[in-house]
Each structure stands twice: as C-alpha cells, then as structure tokens.
Design a protein around this motif. Structure first.
Motif, PDB file in Angstrom:
ATOM      1  N   ILE A   1       6.782  -6.115  -1.936  1.00 33.65           N
ATOM      2  CA  ILE A   1       5.435  -6.029  -2.478  1.00 33.65           C
ATOM      3  C   ILE A   1       4.782  -4.809  -1.835  1.00 33.65           C
ATOM      4  O   ILE A   1       4.472  -4.827  -0.633  1.00 33.65           O
ATOM      5  CB  ILE A   1       4.630  -7.314  -2.187  1.00 33.65           C
TER       6      ILE A   1
ATOM      7  N   GLN B   1       2.078  -2.863  -3.285  1.00 37.45           N
ATOM      8  CA  GLN B   1       0.682  -2.618  -3.625  1.00 37.45           C
ATOM      9  C   GLN B   1      -0.223  -3.625  -2.914  1.00 37.45           C
ATOM     10  O   GLN B   1       0.234  -4.694  -2.494  1.00 37.45           O
ATOM     11  CB  GLN B   1       0.491  -2.717  -5.138  1.00 37.45           C
TER      12      GLN B   1
ATOM     13  N   ASP C   1      -0.251  -7.591  -6.256  1.00 44.10           N
ATOM     14  CA  ASP C   1       0.851  -7.492  -7.216  1.00 44.10           C
ATOM     15  C   ASP C   1       1.124  -8.876  -7.788  1.00 44.10           C
ATOM     16  O   ASP C   1       0.839  -9.891  -7.146  1.00 44.10           O
ATOM     17  CB  ASP C   1       2.108  -6.942  -6.548  1.00 44.10           C
ATOM     18  N   THR C   2       1.654  -8.936  -9.001  1.00 48.13           N
ATOM     19  CA  THR C   2       1.981 -10.196  -9.645  1.00 48.13           C
ATOM     20  C   THR C   2       3.452 -10.217 -10.025  1.00 48.13           C
ATOM     21  O   THR C   2       4.065  -9.176 -10.248  1.00 48.13           O
ATOM     22  CB  THR C   2       1.131 -10.437 -10.897  1.00 48.13           C
TER      23      THR C   2
ATOM     24  N   GLU D   1       0.763 -14.382  -7.459  1.00 51.08           N
ATOM     25  CA  GLU D   1      -0.091 -13.228  -7.204  1.00 51.08           C
ATOM     26  C   GLU D   1      -0.053 -12.953  -5.700  1.00 51.08           C
ATOM     27  O   GLU D   1      -0.506 -13.763  -4.901  1.00 51.08           O
ATOM     28  CB  GLU D   1      -1.521 -13.499  -7.665  1.00 51.08           C
TER      29      GLU D   1
END
Length: 269
Positions: free
Chosen positions: A210, A212, A215-216, A225
C-alpha cells in the motif's frame, strides 16, 4: 478494557490449560488458569487485573458471520475475515506454531477454508512472524495468495529484527521479563498479551504494498480501504476499514492499554 468487553462473543476456547504451543516442541506459552481468582501481594493490582483479562483466550466472533479473532495464543491477536471462498488473515502472530494452531481452531469451529490473503498491519515481529504457519511461500510467489503490507514494511522489519536483532532481542528479555519463571514473583503478564510465543519466527516478503496515503482493494469479494499511518505505533503501519461490515481495524494504533510510548527494547515509534 473491562471483564465484560473481554468476554463478548466468545465462540470457542481450548479446554486444556497450558496447551497453547504443544505443536512444534516450542513449550507452553502460558497457563491460562495460573492466577485466576487469586490475589497476590507481590503483583501490582493493575497488572494482575490485566493478566486476568488476558486469560480470555479462544475464538471470538467480532462481526457476526464475517470477522473473527483468536486471542491469547500469542502476544498479539490474529484476525480472520471470511471472503467468498476463504480467509483473509490479519497479523499472523509471532510464530508459525501459534498461527497454525489458530488457523486450525478457526477451520475446526467454522468450517475449513483456504487462506486467500494475509495482511501485515505493521513491522513488529509479533504481527508477521507466524506467516509460514498459515500460507506457503510458493503460493505467495506465484500470486495465488496476496501478502499485503504498508509501504516501508520490509525496510523496518529487517532493520529491527536483523540489523538490530541481537540487541533488540537482548533488551526485549529485560522489557518483558521473559526469562523469569511464570509465577506471582516472576513473569506475570505482558499487558497487551500473556507472553511472546517461543516458536519459530519467519517472514514472507509481501507481494502487494500500500503505497498511497489511502488505497482500496477487493480481495475475493471483501472491500478494504487502507490508510497508511507511518511513524505512529510503528514506523510502517496502516489501518483498514471494511465498508461492507462497517468495521474498522486499527492494528495497534488503538489499544485498550498504554502501549509503546517508548519501548525498553528500543523500537522506533
């Protein structure tokens, strides 16, 4: 934390005292009945209360039919999210023996399902070290199983457990008193859990990061999420929200104890 909160949704627990790490020859983690219902002048009342709360070991249902936890098998808890066809495992404990025992308990009580993904919340060993007890590295390398972690996870996991591993381990013995005999005059509890597992710690490198701030991701029908929270309880850590279940998982950024203000072993916070 209180007694009532600890006992909510208890679905199953091991029946034999001191059975928690028989597999793999690692020895006993703790005797869950050792201090129940007794008062000891040698133990601070707050520590004894926490020690008794931590005796609520077993399988818990957190969100009916969807999210489960196994508590008391190790220092941390291990969580299981039911997907369309399997389990997503969050934080597979310290040792493969305890993680495997937790997975076996879940499959025995809830029906056998394959592990389709593992999520490491952060870079402390009690939240990733048992991964080899729940998945095969070949399945991760092939992409069959996702191992998801926050950005910077490997850098900090290696820095703490390899580069500084000897010093951190030595200091950890003092921090937790793990070499003291289990008694009211020695090792009583580790506050966030009964004890760190004495089994085999391992690591499988994540194949999904992950990167960012938010993020999803959808894994086998479960929406997640992710929120990166670097420099919080650990230098690499993240929270997760499950919109379908209206459930929030904050790893150790939120606990019912005073946790990691500064650790005697020298971990970054």
């Amino acid at each position: 934390m209180n007694i009532r909160l600890t006992q909510i949704a208890l679905a199953a627990s091991l029946l034999s005292s001191g059975l928690l790490m028989a597999a793999g020859g690692g020895g006993v983690i703790a005797d869950p009945g050792a201090m129940q219902g007794k008062d000891f002048d040698s133990v601070h009342p707050s520590l004894q209360r926490q020690a008794i709360l931590n005796m609520g070991y077993g399988l818990y249902e957190v969100v009916p039919g969807k999210i489960y936890q196994v508590r008391g098998f190790d220092l941390a808890n291990i969580s299981f999210i039911k997907t369309n066809s399997g389990w997503i495992v969050f934080d597979p404990l310290t040792a493969k023996e305890t993680a495997r025992a937790a997975l076996e308990l879940v499959n025995e009580k809830l029906g056998e399902r394959p592990v389709v993904a593992v999520v490491y919340s952060h870079s402390h060993g009690d939240h990733f070290g048992g991964v080899r007890g729940v998945v095969d590295e070949a399945d991760v390398k092939s992409g069959k199983v996702k191992v998801i972690a926050p950005i910077g996870f490997m850098d900090h996991a290696v820095a703490e457990n390899v580069y500084a591993g000897n010093a951190m381990t030595r200091r950890m013995y003092f921090q937790y008193g793990v070499l003291l005999p289990r008694s009211p005059f020695g090792h009583v509890d580790q506050s966030i859990g009964k004890n760190t597992a004495a089994g085999n710690l391992g690591l499988i490198e994540p194949n999904v990061y992950i990167t960012q701030p938010y993020d999803t991701m959808n894994v086998d029908g479960v929406e997640m999420e992710f929120q990166n929270t670097p420099g919080t309880e650990a230098p690499a850590e993240m929270n997760t929200y499950f919109p379908q279940f209206k459930a929030f998982w904050a790893a150790e950024n939120i606990t019912a104890t005073i946790h990691n203000i500064y650790t005697l072993r020298g971990a970054l916070v």
